[in-house]
Design an enzyme around this catalytic site. Structure first.
Site: not given
Length: 251
Positions: A170-172, A176
């Site tokens: 969801a938050d590539l 991360n």
């Protein structure tokens, strides 16, 4: 919520903690305390929303503790509190464990803590990856074009494995994805599976495109001048993605 094999859920609302079985004697009392107090010497990590810390836990366990923090407009009113019957820390633990089972290079979750009932606060404890730094920092300090291409290739392979495993992050973004020393040079690993989605088979082209566009937006935001990664690095990413994912890169 059903926990993956190898974890034990302790406590009862308002304070609960899911802990890897072998770490229950070491971490149970700390995680079930009425207030979560970080161990002495906790080192803030300059990434994300500023709520992650490197710590030394009882028994010499090196870990990263991430306190759940909201982002976006809602964070202006509510910074730490979440609502729901399926606490996000427990869900993230389960998804991360399944991702690792499917072969994704992801940091292992050691424990998750939930403080509250319908309204809650959360924390996640993951194993520290020795020598790791964010892809953003690694690109920033890479000394040569060849080093940058190698970093891009390691990231491409890791993301391809993620997508082949049927997981949409969801938050590539560049913070991360971690890179660390490996047997064959720098290797990439993924963190922060909060809100990740999982399917029964490999991601389809549309889902891959959405995920990769998010990564591209992250690069554009963190590197607006294009100093960290250029066309050659993009080609290295695509080649590694194709080779590891088994499908043409749609980035």
């Amino acid at each position: 919520m059903r926990l993956p094999a190898g974890y034990t859920l302790l406590g009862a609302a308002p304070v609960r903690a899911a802990i890897r079985d072998d770490l229950v004697p070491l971490l149970g009392s700390w995680l079930l305390a009425p207030s979560l107090v970080l161990p002495a010497g906790a080192e803030p990590i300059a990434a994300g929303r500023g709520a992650a810390y490197r710590v030394a836990l009882p028994g010499g366990v090196r870990a990263v503790v991430r306190l759940y923090r909201r982002g976006g407009l809602v964070a202006r009113a509510v910074r730490q509190t979440y609502l729901g019957l399926r606490p996000r820390p427990l869900r993230e633990l389960a998804i991360t464990a399944e991702a690792r089972r499917r072969g994704v290079a992801a940091a292992e979750v050691l424990a998750a803590r939930v403080d509250g009932r319908l309204a809650y606060r959360g924390a996640l404890v993951t194993a520290e990856i020795a020598g790791a730094e964010t892809l953003f920092e690694a690109l920033r300090t890479a000394g040569t074009p060849a080093a940058r291409r190698a970093l891009a290739a390691s990231a491409g392979a890791a993301v391809a494995t993620l997508h082949a495993a049927g997981i949409s992050h969801a938050d590539l973004n560049l913070t991360n994805i971690l890179v660390h020393p490996g047997q064959a040079g720098r290797t990439a690993a993924l963190v922060d599976f909060d809100r990740a989605r999982m399917s029964g088979g490999p991601l389809g082209p549309a889902a891959r495109r959405r995920n990769l566009r998010r990564l591209a937006r992250s690069l554009a935001k963190l590197d607006p001048e294009g100093a960290l990664a250029g066309p050659e690095d993009a080609r290295a990413f695509r080649a590694a993605y194709d080779a590891a994912g088994g499908e043409p890169c749609v980035c």
